[in-house]
Write a protein that holds these residues in place. Structure first.
Motif: not given
Length: 72
Positions: A15-25
């Motif tokens: 959320r801090m980076l404005g990313l979804g689950k896939t990109n976060s992982y």
């Protein structure tokens, strides 16, 4: 006395980076910052994340971008 938070969830980091689950992982898989397991849940170490954010140019914190827009 307020204690400084030492880790955050993967969802919070995304959320801090404005990313979804896939990109976060994906960022975690690339070992860009340190992670730990707490009660079977993966957490990102805040200091490691902050160091990574300062040393790269591609990703920006959404909260930083919002505060920059408010200043203009």
């Amino acid at each position: 006395m307020l204690m400084k938070k030492k880790s955050m969830s993967v969802r919070e980091m995304g959320r801090m980076l404005g990313l979804g689950k896939t990109n976060s992982y994906w960022l975690i898989k690339k070992h860009y910052f340190e992670t730990i397991l707490v009660a079977g849940k993966m957490r990102v170490l805040v200091d490691s994340f902050e160091d990574w954010c300062q040393g790269q140019t591609h990703y920006k914190k959404v909260t930083d971008l919002q505060s920059d827009k408010e200043k203009s």
